[in-house]
Design an enzyme around this catalytic site. Structure first.
Site, PDB file in Angstrom:
ATOM      1  N   LYS A 114       0.825  -1.211   0.000  1.00 53.96           N
ATOM      2  CA  LYS A 114       0.000   0.000   0.000  1.00 53.96           C
ATOM      3  C   LYS A 114       0.857   1.258   0.000  1.00 53.96           C
ATOM      4  O   LYS A 114       0.444   2.275  -0.547  1.00 53.96           O
ATOM      5  CB  LYS A 114      -0.959  -0.011   1.197  1.00 53.96           C
ATOM      6  CG  LYS A 114      -2.108  -0.994   1.030  1.00 53.96           C
ATOM      7  CD  LYS A 114      -3.197  -0.782   2.061  1.00 53.96           C
ATOM      8  CE  LYS A 114      -4.331  -1.790   1.862  1.00 53.96           C
ATOM      9  NZ  LYS A 114      -5.322  -1.721   2.941  1.00 53.96           N
ATOM     10  N   LYS A 196      -5.375 -12.249  -7.253  1.00 55.74           N
ATOM     11  CA  LYS A 196      -6.665 -12.416  -6.583  1.00 55.74           C
ATOM     12  C   LYS A 196      -7.659 -11.365  -7.093  1.00 55.74           C
ATOM     13  O   LYS A 196      -7.285 -10.218  -7.322  1.00 55.74           O
ATOM     14  CB  LYS A 196      -6.437 -12.238  -5.066  1.00 55.74           C
ATOM     15  CG  LYS A 196      -7.659 -12.479  -4.213  1.00 55.74           C
ATOM     16  CD  LYS A 196      -7.312 -12.344  -2.735  1.00 55.74           C
ATOM     17  CE  LYS A 196      -8.539 -11.940  -1.954  1.00 55.74           C
ATOM     18  NZ  LYS A 196      -8.306 -11.759  -0.527  1.00 55.74           N
ATOM     19  N   LYS A 199     -11.773  -5.796  -5.454  1.00 52.72           N
ATOM     20  CA  LYS A 199     -12.714  -4.730  -5.760  1.00 52.72           C
ATOM     21  C   LYS A 199     -12.004  -3.413  -6.047  1.00 52.72           C
ATOM     22  O   LYS A 199     -12.604  -2.489  -6.561  1.00 52.72           O
ATOM     23  CB  LYS A 199     -13.728  -4.563  -4.625  1.00 52.72           C
ATOM     24  CG  LYS A 199     -13.164  -4.207  -3.252  1.00 52.72           C
ATOM     25  CD  LYS A 199     -14.290  -4.138  -2.224  1.00 52.72           C
ATOM     26  CE  LYS A 199     -13.884  -3.694  -0.838  1.00 52.72           C
ATOM     27  NZ  LYS A 199     -13.115  -4.622  -0.033  1.00 52.72           N
TER      28      LYS A 199
END
Ligand code: TRP
Length: 331
Positions: A114, A196, A199
Site C-alpha cells: 500500500k 486475486k 474490488k
C-alpha cells in the site's frame, strides 16, 4: 452444553464487494452463523488509512452492511456492527501499539504494497493498521478469524501481540486462529488469473461486483482471459479456465467432471456464456434484497444500533480488564 466458538471477521467499506468476497468469504460466514457466536464488522476506521471521500465512505458503510445481510448474514443470529460505533477498538489499539514493535510492522507486506500504491499518503495509520485489526479480534476473545490468504500475516501479528501482552501482564487475551476456507477461497481476477480478484482493481473487467447488472456480467465473462487451448478442462497453466471452472462450480454446484462433460466438444465461448448466466442468476436474488435494504435506511440503522450495543458490551469487558492490568487507575 456445546461450546460455541467466537468467530470474528471484518470487511472494509471501500467499495462494493465482488463475487470473490461472496464465494470466498460471505457464503462461508453465513454457514457459520447457526452454530457459532459470529461477530461481523464493517471496518470504517481501517478504511480511512487510504484517502476517502467522506460522503462515499458513509454511503459505502450502509451498502456494505446491506450486502452482508443480502448475502444471508442474519442480524438476528450474528452481531453485525460498524467499527467506529464501538470506541473500544481504537482504545485497545493504542494499548496494543505499545506491545507491538516497529520492526514487526515494517515487515507487513500489505503495508509495503500500500505504501507503494499510495506513496503520497504513507500515514501512521497505514503503518499501525494491523494493530487496530489485532484490537478488533482480541476484544471479543475470538477463537476463529475467517479471512483470505492475504490477511494471514496480520493474523500472525495479532497472535504474537496477544501472546506478548499475556506474557507481560498475565493471561488476558485468547490467542485467535486464522481460518482460511478451502472451497472457493480464491477467486482470481478475470483479466489476470494469477492475481486475486479485487474490488479495488483499476481494471473493472478484472472483477464482477455483486451489484453488476446482467449485461455487465456477461460482458466481463466474455472478455475473461483464458489460454490458447480450446478444451474446457482444468490444467496447469490454464489459470483462466481453472478460475472460471471454480466460479461455475460455486454457482451451479456442479463438479469439475460434470462441467467437463457438459462442455465436451464445445468451445470456450459457450462456456464463458454459461458461467456468465450462472453468475447473473446466482446474484439476482442478492441484488433484489440489496435494493430493498438500501431503500430502508431506518432498518439498517436499527441493525447498526443493535449491533453496536451488543459489541460494546462484549468489548468493554475485555477493555476494562486490559486497563486494570496495565495499571490505569479505575474510578
Ligand atoms: N484487514 C482486513 C482486510 O482488508 C479487514 C479487517 C479489519 C479484518 N479488521 C479485521 C478481518 C479483523 C478480520 C478480522 O480484508
Amino acid at each position: 452444553m456445546e461450546d460455541k466458538k467466537i468467530i470474528f471477521s471484518g470487511v472494509q467499506p471501500s467499495g462494493i464487494l465482488t463475487i470473490g468476497n461472496y464465494l470466498g468469504a460471505l457464503i462461508n460466514w453465513a454457514k457459520f452463523q447457526d452454530e457459532n457466536n459470529c461477530i461481523f464488522c464493517v471496518v470504517d476506521q481501517h478504511a480511512i488509512t487510504i484517502k476517502q471521500v467522506p460522503a462515499e465512505l458513509r454511503r459505502r458503510t450502509y451498502e456494505t452492511l446491506a450486502i452482508y445481510i443480502a448475502c444471508g448474514i442474519d442480524p438476528e443470529k450474528c452481531t453485525l456492527f460498524v467499527q467506529s460505533h464501538v470506541p473500544a477498538h481504537a482504545e485497545l489499539a493504542w494499548i496494543l501499539n505499545c506491545s507491538t514493535m516497529f520492526g514487526e510492522l515494517s515487515r507487513m507486506t500489505q503495508f509495503k504494497d500500500k505504501s507503494k500504491r499510495h506513496h503520497d499518503n504513507i500515514n501512521a495509520g497505514l503503518f499501525t493498521y494491523p494493530v487496530l485489526m489485532a484490537a478488533d479480534i482480541l476484544l471479543y476473545q475470538t477463537d476463529l478469524v475467517p479471512v483470505g490468504q492475504d490477511q494471514q500475516q496480520h493474523i500472525e501479528l495479532a497472535r504474537d501481540v496477544a501472546a506478548r501482552f499475556n506474557q507481560s501482564y498475565s493471561e488476558t487475551f485468547k490467542i485467535p486462529v486464522g481460518f482460511i476456507p478451502k472451497t472457493g477461497a480464491r477467486v482470481m481476477s478475470l483479466q489476470d488469473p494469477l492475481k486475486k480478484m479485487s474490488k479495488s482493481d483499476e481494471n473493472v473487467n478484472g472483477f464482477v461486483s455483486l451489484l453488476d447488472d446482467k449485461d455487465t456480467i456477461m460482458r466481463k465473462f466474455r472478455r475473461a482471459v483464458t489460454d490458447s487451448d480450446t478444451c474446457v478442462r482444468r490444467g496447469e497453466g490454464k489459470d483462466g479456465i481453472n478460475n472460471l471452472m471454480s466460479i461455475y462450480s460455486c454457482f451451479t454446484g456442479k463438479t469439475d467432471e460434470e462441467t467437463e462433460k457438459e462442455f465436451d466438444g464445445r468451445g470456450y465461448g459457450e462456456f464463458k456464456e454459461a458461467v456468465g448466466i450462472a453468475c447473473a442468476e446466482g446474484l439476482a436474488p442478492i441484488q433484489e434484497k440489496f435494493k430493498e435494504l438500501m431503500n430502508d435506511k431506518a432498518y439498517l440503522e436499527g441493525v447498526m444500533r443493535k449491533g453496536a450495543e451488543e459489541a460494546n458490551r462484549m468489548a468493554r469487558k475485555t477493555l476494562s480488564k486490559v486497563y486494570r492490568k496495565v495499571g490505569f487507575v479505575g474510578l
